[in-house]
Design an enzyme around this catalytic site. Structure first.
Site, PDB file in Angstrom:
ATOM      1  N   SER A  49      40.320  29.993  30.520  1.00 14.98           N
ATOM      2  CA  SER A  49      41.271  29.342  29.616  1.00 14.98           C
ATOM      3  C   SER A  49      40.633  29.058  28.264  1.00 14.98           C
ATOM      4  O   SER A  49      41.227  29.321  27.202  1.00 14.98           O
ATOM      5  CB  SER A  49      41.767  28.028  30.235  1.00 14.98           C
ATOM      6  OG  SER A  49      42.263  28.230  31.538  1.00 14.98           O
ATOM      7  N   TYR A 139      40.366  30.016  41.307  1.00 14.20           N
ATOM      8  CA  TYR A 139      40.603  29.089  40.206  1.00 14.20           C
ATOM      9  C   TYR A 139      41.955  28.418  40.444  1.00 14.20           C
ATOM     10  O   TYR A 139      43.003  29.057  40.323  1.00 14.20           O
ATOM     11  CB  TYR A 139      40.574  29.854  38.881  1.00 14.20           C
ATOM     12  CG  TYR A 139      40.664  29.019  37.619  1.00 14.20           C
ATOM     13  CD1 TYR A 139      40.786  27.639  37.640  1.00 14.20           C
ATOM     14  CD2 TYR A 139      40.617  29.650  36.371  1.00 14.20           C
ATOM     15  CE1 TYR A 139      40.860  26.900  36.468  1.00 14.20           C
ATOM     16  CE2 TYR A 139      40.691  28.918  35.190  1.00 14.20           C
ATOM     17  CZ  TYR A 139      40.814  27.550  35.246  1.00 14.20           C
ATOM     18  OH  TYR A 139      40.900  26.825  34.082  1.00 14.20           O
ATOM     19  N   LYS A 167      37.146  26.620  41.877  1.00 21.18           N
ATOM     20  CA  LYS A 167      37.120  25.862  40.627  1.00 21.18           C
ATOM     21  C   LYS A 167      38.409  25.062  40.610  1.00 21.18           C
ATOM     22  O   LYS A 167      39.490  25.619  40.403  1.00 21.18           O
ATOM     23  CB  LYS A 167      37.032  26.780  39.418  1.00 21.18           C
ATOM     24  CG  LYS A 167      37.073  26.031  38.083  1.00 21.18           C
ATOM     25  CD  LYS A 167      37.155  27.005  36.913  1.00 21.18           C
ATOM     26  CE  LYS A 167      37.074  26.303  35.576  1.00 21.18           C
ATOM     27  NZ  LYS A 167      38.199  25.389  35.289  1.00 21.18           N
ATOM     28  N   GLY A 192      37.016  20.520  37.751  1.00 25.12           N
ATOM     29  CA  GLY A 192      37.606  21.135  36.577  1.00 25.12           C
ATOM     30  C   GLY A 192      37.948  20.162  35.467  1.00 25.12           C
ATOM     31  O   GLY A 192      37.500  20.341  34.336  1.00 25.12           O
ATOM     32  N   GLU A 195      37.604  14.997  32.068  1.00 23.20           N
ATOM     33  CA  GLU A 195      37.771  13.555  31.941  1.00 23.20           C
ATOM     34  C   GLU A 195      37.467  12.811  33.236  1.00 23.20           C
ATOM     35  O   GLU A 195      37.291  11.590  33.215  1.00 23.20           O
ATOM     36  CB  GLU A 195      39.202  13.220  31.501  1.00 23.20           C
ATOM     37  CG  GLU A 195      39.618  13.850  30.193  1.00 23.20           C
ATOM     38  CD  GLU A 195      40.262  15.211  30.350  1.00 23.20           C
ATOM     39  OE1 GLU A 195      41.069  15.585  29.488  1.00 23.20           O
ATOM     40  OE2 GLU A 195      39.946  15.918  31.343  1.00 23.20           O
ATOM     41  N   GLY A 211      35.975  22.905  29.924  1.00 22.39           N
ATOM     42  CA  GLY A 211      36.264  23.420  28.605  1.00 22.39           C
ATOM     43  C   GLY A 211      35.669  22.626  27.463  1.00 22.39           C
ATOM     44  O   GLY A 211      35.579  23.130  26.343  1.00 22.39           O
TER      45      GLY A 211
END
Length: 306
Positions: A49, A139, A167, A192, A195, A211
């Protein structure tokens, strides 16, 4: 069975690298790989992504992983996401990845049409069959893919000896507990959602793929160390500081990865270009947001690392 140790740790999701014309830049890809090597992360997750794979051609994605492997092979664990919205192209990328010697391939389920579990299993197994000597990672990102990994589907996929884990980017942290408990120690779950890295690790994730790791890898490495040393009070404070950075980076008009690339330019002197349309590039107000995010990272480094 694969020795999973090479997957345990901080694995940043790799950003798309473009030239001034918006085309893939092999040289900038190589610079970003070297940046990750220098930062000391466990590996990189390519063409996912964060790599804007949905907006790239098969040839773009081949060029990226070729450039990655020219620098990373033998130095980083490399996971290449190969899913396209059809089996043929996905298998082509999987075969190409195995020729290059990646450590693992990964795939989301096909998007748009809602497929039954047995069709998704066939899709994943066909991809894996195209790279029969390469580890395979599922994923799970239901909020974007439109379909969630179920316990039944995961059990079916574990019949494939190349499958090593998941993942997991679903938001409920208890999904990590479920996948870890069902599969046992022969499989790995990657956290994943960045936060909730702390929560995911405590619930059973043994690694993380994220990410926002790439814009502040040292902060995530420190957070992982704090969890390992059971200093959970400091870990919670650092997770909160990381989250403040993330909340700032998503607060503007531009796509998150456009902001991230500007922060990397400010803090690390890395020029990765912009993002590919229809993703939104930086608007005027986003420059100030990127500066504020860059400063938050600097302050967190001063507090928790320096």
């Amino acid at each position: 069975m694969t020795n999973l140790d090479k997957y345990k740790g901080i694995i940043p999701a790799f950003y798309a690298c473009y030239d001034a014309d918006g085309e893939v830049s092999a040289e900038r890809v190589k610079e970003l790989v070297q940046y990750h090597i220098d930062k000391g992360v466990k590996g990189i997750y390519v063409n996912g992504s964060s790599g804007e794979c949905i907006y790239q051609s098969v040839e773009d994605r081949k060029l990226i992983i070729e450039a990655v492997m020219s620098v990373a092979k033998g130095k980083l664990t490399v996971i290449n996401h190969v899913a396209c919205n059809n089996t043929k192209d996905s298998m082509e990328l999987a075969k190409h990845s195995e020729v290059l010697g990646v450590d693992a391939i990964a795939a989301i389920p096909p998007i748009y049409f809602k497929l039954p579990d047995y069709s998704i299993a066939r899709y994943w197994n066909d991809i894996s069959q195209a790279a029969p000597n390469t580890d395979f990672i599922i994923y799970n990102i239901p909020q974007l893919a439109g379909v969630a990994l179920t316990s039944i589907l995961y059990a079916e996929m574990r019949q494939n000896p190349r499958v090593i884990g998941v993942k997991n980017s679903s938001m409920p942290v208890q999904d990590i507990q479920l996948f870890a408990a069902e599969a046992g120690s022969d499989y790995i779950v990657f956290n994943g959602p960045d936060e909730q890295f702390l929560g995911g690790r405590l619930m059973g994730a043994e690694g993380g793929i994220g990410g926002t790791y790439g814009v502040m890898p040292d902060l995530f490495l420190k957070l992982d160390d704090l969890i390992a040393s059971k200093d959970l009070e400091t870990a919670k404070k650092l997770q909160y500081a990381i989250n403040d950075v993330i909340y700032k980076m998503v607060s503007g008009k531009a796509n998150l990865y456009a902001v991230i690339k500007e922060v990397l330019r400010l803090n690390e002197n890395l020029d990765l270009g912009s993002v590919r349309r229809p993703l939104e590039p930086l608007a005027e107000g986003d420059i100030e947001i990127a500066k504020e995010a860059a400063q938050l990272i600097t302050e967190a480094r001063s507090t928790f690392i320096n």
